[in-house]
Design a protein around this motif. Structure first.
Motif, mmCIF file in Angstrom:
data_model
loop_
_atom_site.group_PDB
_atom_site.id
_atom_site.type_symbol
_atom_site.label_atom_id
_atom_site.label_comp_id
_atom_site.label_asym_id
_atom_site.label_seq_id
_atom_site.Cartn_x
_atom_site.Cartn_y
_atom_site.Cartn_z
ATOM 1 N N GLY A 24 38.394 -8.359 -22.943
ATOM 2 C CA GLY A 24 37.539 -8.101 -21.779
ATOM 3 C C GLY A 24 36.050 -8.059 -22.110
ATOM 4 O O GLY A 24 35.237 -8.642 -21.383
ATOM 5 N N ALA A 25 35.711 -7.394 -23.223
ATOM 6 C CA ALA A 25 34.290 -7.277 -23.585
ATOM 7 C C ALA A 25 33.694 -8.641 -23.927
ATOM 8 O O ALA A 25 32.541 -8.929 -23.583
ATOM 9 N N ALA A 26 34.491 -9.492 -24.592
ATOM 10 C CA ALA A 26 34.007 -10.836 -24.935
ATOM 11 C C ALA A 26 33.811 -11.655 -23.660
ATOM 12 O O ALA A 26 32.796 -12.342 -23.500
ATOM 13 N N ALA A 29 30.681 -10.600 -21.940
ATOM 14 C CA ALA A 29 29.477 -11.093 -22.635
ATOM 15 C C ALA A 29 29.260 -12.578 -22.356
ATOM 16 O O ALA A 29 28.135 -13.010 -22.073
ATOM 17 N N PHE A 30 30.339 -13.353 -22.396
ATOM 18 C CA PHE A 30 30.222 -14.797 -22.143
ATOM 19 C C PHE A 30 29.728 -15.060 -20.714
ATOM 20 O O PHE A 30 28.755 -15.779 -20.501
ATOM 21 N N SER A 33 26.137 -14.070 -20.022
ATOM 22 C CA SER A 33 25.142 -15.030 -20.529
ATOM 23 C C SER A 33 25.063 -16.241 -19.607
ATOM 24 O O SER A 33 23.979 -16.767 -19.353
ATOM 25 N N TRP A 77 20.649 -10.949 -16.309
ATOM 26 C CA TRP A 77 21.618 -11.150 -17.401
ATOM 27 C C TRP A 77 22.125 -9.801 -17.929
ATOM 28 O O TRP A 77 23.342 -9.577 -18.013
ATOM 29 N N TRP A 81 25.878 -8.290 -17.292
ATOM 30 C CA TRP A 81 26.682 -8.066 -18.508
ATOM 31 C C TRP A 81 27.202 -6.619 -18.528
ATOM 32 O O TRP A 81 28.381 -6.362 -18.769
ATOM 33 N N ASN A 85 31.031 -5.684 -18.319
ATOM 34 C CA ASN A 85 31.555 -4.979 -19.495
ATOM 35 C C ASN A 85 32.206 -3.653 -19.082
ATOM 36 O O ASN A 85 33.261 -3.278 -19.572
ATOM 37 N N ILE B 123 19.109 -15.713 -25.046
ATOM 38 C CA ILE B 123 20.208 -15.109 -24.272
ATOM 39 C C ILE B 123 21.542 -15.461 -24.930
ATOM 40 O O ILE B 123 22.377 -14.583 -25.205
ATOM 41 N N LEU B 124 21.725 -16.744 -25.209
ATOM 42 C CA LEU B 124 23.006 -17.195 -25.779
ATOM 43 C C LEU B 124 23.183 -16.690 -27.214
ATOM 44 O O LEU B 124 24.279 -16.270 -27.607
ATOM 45 N N VAL B 127 24.280 -13.004 -27.284
ATOM 46 C CA VAL B 127 25.691 -12.817 -26.947
ATOM 47 C C VAL B 127 26.583 -13.142 -28.154
ATOM 48 O O VAL B 127 27.551 -12.431 -28.435
ATOM 49 N N TYR B 130 26.404 -10.263 -30.510
ATOM 50 C CA TYR B 130 27.200 -9.149 -29.994
ATOM 51 C C TYR B 130 28.693 -9.356 -30.273
ATOM 52 O O TYR B 130 29.389 -8.428 -30.718
ATOM 53 N N ILE B 131 29.170 -10.581 -30.017
ATOM 54 C CA ILE B 131 30.604 -10.867 -30.227
ATOM 55 C C ILE B 131 30.959 -10.664 -31.711
ATOM 56 O O ILE B 131 31.990 -10.069 -32.039
ATOM 57 N N LYS B 134 30.905 -6.918 -32.451
ATOM 58 C CA LYS B 134 32.002 -6.165 -31.819
ATOM 59 C C LYS B 134 33.360 -6.517 -32.416
ATOM 60 O O LYS B 134 34.178 -5.640 -32.657
ATOM 61 N N TYR B 135 33.597 -7.798 -32.624
ATOM 62 C CA TYR B 135 34.952 -8.212 -33.022
ATOM 63 C C TYR B 135 35.113 -8.418 -34.530
ATOM 64 O O TYR B 135 36.228 -8.311 -35.036
ATOM 65 N N MET B 145 38.686 -17.215 -29.218
ATOM 66 C CA MET B 145 37.422 -16.494 -29.140
ATOM 67 C C MET B 145 36.412 -17.053 -30.145
ATOM 68 O O MET B 145 35.224 -17.205 -29.849
ATOM 69 N N ILE B 152 29.065 -21.536 -27.795
ATOM 70 C CA ILE B 152 27.889 -20.847 -27.242
ATOM 71 C C ILE B 152 26.750 -20.860 -28.271
ATOM 72 O O ILE B 152 25.579 -21.066 -27.937
#
Lengths: 124, 177
Positions: A24-26, A29-30, A33, A77, A81, A85, B123-124, B127, B130-131, B134-135, B145, B152
């Motif tokens: 969900g968080a990914a 974020a996608f 953006s 944005w 987000w 999120n 912006i891209l 993100v 962040y991914i 986080k992951y 993913m 991106i």
């Protein structure tokens, strides 16, 4: 089920949950953006079509309407987000669907910032 | 051999930040691509994640610094209106380009696209960072993913590359002096 069995089941479930990757968080974020990129393109075309909008976006005189276009895009944005999120964190969301939505929004954003496209909407 | 204050800023914006951006992108992409369980051990993936965090983080920071300096330091010099009746427009790049139909496209197409598309990169890139934060190692296990993140990341690079290319060409046609 005995107390021991129930405890074992609880531990097993907790371990499985810990190992599971929530998407969900990914996805948030996608898509966030994609929304930011789309808004940037939308405002680029909109301010080309309307001098009134261009004036409204003229936040900092030295940089002209670009300051407002980028400012609004960054704010939208981040807010989108955060909202997505908050709604989807700790949950699963179809990543394929999220990625498709994101690519469509980014594609539109790129198109709307492309001068041969946005001049089609230029104010006379 | 000397540079004006404005030329110095233009060089820092385009060359120093541009080189850092390219370096960070290459490192981040190579790391993301190789983050696969079939290629690396668990320790290898953990070590790779550290490098990917560094690469994507650096790229995001550099992208923000580049667009902010570009928009609020260099762009105002570029777009400053020339005083009425001035014959030599060399110090006013936008007016200089627009005055000659043979080179006006560098402004009406090149600069108009560059100034907007550049802002998609931070912006891209943010993100993607962040991914990765986080992951982390979980990206190695989730191919969908990881692939989405790489796409991106490449789009962030593409938007910056368009802006960088036009920046260099416009500076050649009408430098900020």
């Amino acid at each position: 089920m005995t107390t021991l069995q129930a405890t074992e089941q609880k531990v097993k479930t907790a371990v499985q949950e810990q190992a599971h990757v929530f998407t969900g968080a990914a996805a948030a974020a996608f898509i966030g953006s994609g929304i930011g990129v789309f808004v940037m393109g939308f405002l680029t075309t909109l301010s080309e079509a309307s001098s009134g909008i261009a004036n409204l976006l003229n936040w900092i005189k030295a940089a002209g309407p670009l300051s407002g276009k980028t400012g609004v895009s960054v704010i939208v944005w981040i807010v989108s987000w955060l909202i997505l999120n908050n709604a989807w964190k700790g949950q699963d969301y179809d990543l394929k669907k999220a990625f498709t939505i994101t690519l469509v929004l980014i594609g539109l954003g790129f198109l709307l910032t492309f001068p041969p496209f946005f001049v089609l909407f230029a104010a006379e | 051999m000397s540079m004006t204050f404005r030329e110095l800023w233009t060089s820092v914006h385009g060359m120093i930040f541009g080189a850092l951006f390219l370096l960070a992108f290459a490192g981040g992409l190579a790391g993301l691509y190789s983050m696969r369980p079939e290629l690396l051990t668990a320790e290898g993936i953990a070590e790779r994640v550290k490098r990917v965090k560094l690469g994507t983080g650096l790229m995001a920071v550099v992208a923000w610094v580049t667009v902010i300096t570009g928009t609020y330091i260099i762009y105002p010099w570029y777009r400053a209106p020339a005083p009425e009746g001035l014959a030599d427009l060399a110090a006013y790049p936008r007016s200089f380009l627009k005055a000659d139909p043979a080179i006006a496209g560098w402004h009406s197409f090149g600069m108009e696209w560059k100034e907007h598309v550049a802002w998609l990169a931070p912006i891209l890139a943010t993100v993607v960072f962040y991914i990765v934060l986080k992951y982390g190692t979980q990206l190695a296990e989730n191919r969908q993913m990881r692939n989405a993140t790489m796409v991106i990341y490449m789009l962030a690079f593409a938007s910056a590359a368009i802006a960088g290319l036009f920046g260099a060409l416009i500076t050649k046609a009408a430098p900020v002096m």
